[in-house]
Design an enzyme around this catalytic site. Structure first.
Site, short mmCIF file in Angstrom:
data_model
loop_
_atom_site.label_atom_id
_atom_site.label_comp_id
_atom_site.label_asym_id
_atom_site.label_seq_id
_atom_site.Cartn_x
_atom_site.Cartn_y
_atom_site.Cartn_z
N ARG A 1 -18.60 -22.53 27.01
CA ARG A 1 -18.58 -22.19 28.42
C ARG A 1 -18.24 -20.71 28.53
NH1 ARG A 1 -14.27 -23.93 33.16
NH2 ARG A 1 -13.20 -22.01 32.55
N ASN B 1 -2.23 -31.68 37.81
CA ASN B 1 -1.83 -30.28 37.78
C ASN B 1 -1.41 -29.76 39.16
OD1 ASN B 1 -1.31 -27.81 36.70
ND2 ASN B 1 -3.44 -27.24 36.32
N GLU C 1 -14.79 -33.51 37.74
CA GLU C 1 -13.41 -33.44 37.22
C GLU C 1 -12.38 -33.79 38.30
OE1 GLU C 1 -13.57 -29.30 35.93
OE2 GLU C 1 -11.94 -28.89 37.30
N GLU D 1 -21.66 -26.17 36.41
CA GLU D 1 -20.63 -27.13 36.80
C GLU D 1 -20.08 -26.83 38.19
OE1 GLU D 1 -17.47 -27.28 34.01
OE2 GLU D 1 -16.06 -28.09 35.44
N HIS E 1 -14.04 -22.61 25.59
CA HIS E 1 -13.97 -21.72 26.76
C HIS E 1 -13.95 -20.26 26.32
CE1 HIS E 1 -12.33 -24.29 30.30
NE2 HIS E 1 -13.15 -24.99 29.57
N ASP F 1 -4.56 -28.88 31.19
CA ASP F 1 -3.67 -29.64 32.06
C ASP F 1 -3.91 -31.15 31.96
OD1 ASP F 1 -5.81 -27.99 33.61
OD2 ASP F 1 -5.67 -29.84 34.75
N ASP G 1 -19.08 -22.65 34.93
CA ASP G 1 -18.38 -23.42 35.95
C ASP G 1 -18.30 -22.58 37.23
OD1 ASP G 1 -15.18 -25.26 35.88
OD2 ASP G 1 -16.70 -25.02 37.44
N GLU H 1 -15.33 -31.46 26.94
CA GLU H 1 -14.66 -30.16 27.08
C GLU H 1 -13.44 -30.13 26.18
OE1 GLU H 1 -13.46 -29.28 31.05
OE2 GLU H 1 -12.66 -27.31 30.56
N HIS I 1 -14.07 -33.77 31.56
CA HIS I 1 -13.15 -32.63 31.73
C HIS I 1 -12.09 -32.70 30.62
CE1 HIS I 1 -9.81 -30.91 34.55
NE2 HIS I 1 -10.41 -29.92 33.92
N ARG J 1 -18.34 -35.71 35.04
CA ARG J 1 -17.16 -35.13 34.38
C ARG J 1 -15.88 -35.90 34.64
NH1 ARG J 1 -16.26 -30.99 31.98
NH2 ARG J 1 -14.74 -29.83 33.26
N HIS K 1 -17.04 -23.71 39.92
CA HIS K 1 -15.72 -24.13 40.41
C HIS K 1 -15.66 -24.32 41.92
CE1 HIS K 1 -11.28 -24.43 39.89
NE2 HIS K 1 -11.66 -24.81 38.68
N TYR L 1 -11.61 -16.56 38.59
CA TYR L 1 -11.39 -17.88 38.03
C TYR L 1 -11.80 -17.90 36.56
CZ TYR L 1 -12.29 -22.32 36.14
OH TYR L 1 -12.29 -23.36 35.27
N TRP M 1 -10.62 -22.63 45.70
CA TRP M 1 -10.25 -21.96 44.44
C TRP M 1 -11.02 -22.53 43.29
CZ3 TRP M 1 -7.97 -24.01 39.99
CH2 TRP M 1 -7.74 -23.04 39.01
C1 CS2 Z 1 -11.82 -26.23 35.09
C2 CS2 Z 1 -10.38 -26.60 34.98
O1 CS2 Z 1 -11.96 -26.81 32.80
C3 CS2 Z 1 -12.58 -26.76 33.89
O2 CS2 Z 1 -13.75 -27.10 34.04
O3 CS2 Z 1 -12.43 -26.63 36.27
O4 CS2 Z 1 -9.77 -25.67 34.14
C4 CS2 Z 1 -9.61 -26.66 36.28
O5 CS2 Z 1 -9.60 -25.37 36.88
C5 CS2 Z 1 -8.19 -27.10 35.98
O6 CS2 Z 1 -8.24 -28.30 35.26
C6 CS2 Z 1 -7.40 -27.29 37.26
O7 CS2 Z 1 -6.13 -27.79 36.95
MG MG Z 2 -14.39 -27.26 36.00
#
Ligand code: CS2
Ligand code: MG
Length: 402
Positions: free
Chosen positions: A147, A37, A262, A236, A122, A316, A210, A339, A312, A283, A212, A159, A402
């Protein structure tokens, strides 16, 4: 069975995907996902310019030897681009082997270990109320695991929160868009979110969150401890995991289960986390970590310390990865959870597949190989569209995660 052709297909049905198609001299073909991605073209070039020429004429049945050729032979080992290119070749060859033997991938791995692959959805919202409504919707859809991500008071573009209540798609601009992050507000807000969710839904739903990569180890320990009353299934990416030792600090302060990986692309990224029992779920994915051949090694290593898989599965990662992952997760003995962010209808049309959702689980189907295909004519109608992931800065302008 020799490899006659290997070609890269870049398509963008609402978002970019990179797919490798390998065709053998017996007419059997397989496909693999190589999507990274925000950096898709890097992997497409790595495949087209450096890998595909190496494959022509090789025996398509020699999956392990080709994996070792591409890993050792590159000299410059590891990394997200290299390992996604290797993953695409690996998955395409496993797909070919399954088709040639008339067997679904899970049978080639050792057969099914479960009747279905439990997934988590999600739920997100701009505030606690909207997020609570979203969790309720997922429960009504039959999800057992959800989640939850919500907006944080005082923070713009948080996020994990979609702009329009559709599936969250973070790669939102040709060049990285900027967002502002502030940890204190987040640390105050997040326990309130889960207090509200437990009050609304009780103890039954498996709730995940998450962070992140946004926290320092001390902040992550503080959050994990503050979430203990709400019995999360996992927290996460609590802190960036380059320094695997940093998870010791979190572990010292909390029993909240931790999930990471991930962004990992080989076993070396998580060896210490696993053998020091610093995480509970790994993950890493088939597309990100060198394909089925390498993810199987990570899962078997993780099993020694009872760490479970939690692959994960964001939008994407293409349906090709989801299809292969469901075969893998159907087999793997130390399965944790999968996920599942459903792709758009236009993506599903480009990637017809056999997997299906029912009662909180995904089922891989029993088609030979991984059960996912690509409609090349339709794919060609969606040209590549430059997109990058956002970046995050603190209010003083400092670059953050991010
Ligand atoms: C995230 C992802 O799904 C998740 O756990 O961390 O959406 C992540 O932000 C994206 O895959 C980034 O491309
Ligand atoms: Mg994640």
């Amino acid at each position: 069975m020799r490899i006659r052709e290997a070609r890269v297909i870049v398509t963008s049905p609402g978002r970019n995907f990179v797919t490798l198609k390998i065709v053998t001299d017996e007419g059997v073909y397989g496909i693999g996902d190589a999507t990274l991605n925000g950096r898709e073209k890097a992997v497409a070039s790595y495949l087209e310019d450096h890998v595909c020429p190496l494959l022509i004429g090789r025996d398509a049945r020699r999956i392990e030897d080709i994996w070792q050729l591409l890993y050792r032979g590159a000299y410059w080992r590891r990394g997200p681009v290299t390992m996604r290119a290797i993953a695409a070749v690996d998955v395409a060859l496993w797909d070919i082997k399954g088709k040639a033997m008339g067997a679904p991938l899970y049978d080639l791995l050792g057969g099914k270990s479960r009747d279905g692959v439990t997934v988590y959805g999600h739920a997100n919202g701009r505030d606690i109320a909207e997020t609570t409504d979203a969790v309720a919707r997922y429960i009504d859809l039959g999800y057992h695991a959800i989640r939850a991500q919500s907006g944080v008071p005082g923070l713009d573009k948080p996020y994990g929160v979609s702009k329009d209540k559709h599936v969250y798609e973070p790669a939102d601009a040709a060049l990285a868009s900027e967002t502002i992050w502030s940890t204190p507000e987040y640390l105050r807000h997040t326990p309130r979110l889960f207090d509200a969710l437990r009050t609304s839904f009780g103890e039954a739903p498996l709730l995940l969150h998450d962070a992140h990569h946004r926290l320092t180890p001390q902040e992550a320990a503080k959050l994990a401890k503050s979430l203990e009353p709400y019995d999360l299934f996992w927290l996460e990416d609590p802190t960036p995991a380059e320094n695997q030792e940093s998870f010791q600090l979190i572990r010292q302060h909390s029993t909240t289960p931790l999930a990471v990986g991930e962004v990992f692309n080989t076993l070396w990224d998580c060896k210490d986390l696993i053998q020091n029992q610093l995480i509970d779920y790994i993950r890493a994915t088939i597309v990100g970590a060198g394909g089925i051949t390498h993810l199987r090694r990570i899962a078997d290593f993780a099993a020694v310390w009872q760490v479970r898989t939690g692959c994960h599965g964001a939008t994407d990662l293409s349906p090709v990865t989801m299809g292969a992952a469901l075969h893998f997760q159907s087999w793997v003995p130390n399965f944790g959870i999968q996920e599942y962010m459903p792709h758009s209808a236009e993506t599903d049309a480009v990637f017809p597949h056999h997997y299906s959702f029912a009662d909180g689980m995904l089922h891989p189907g029993d088609a030979p190989g991984h059960g996912v295909d690509i409609d090349e004519a339709l794919a060609a109608t969606y040209p590549y569209t430059p997109r990058q992931l956002p970046i995050a800065r603190l209010r003083d302008g400092s670059m953050w995660n991010w």
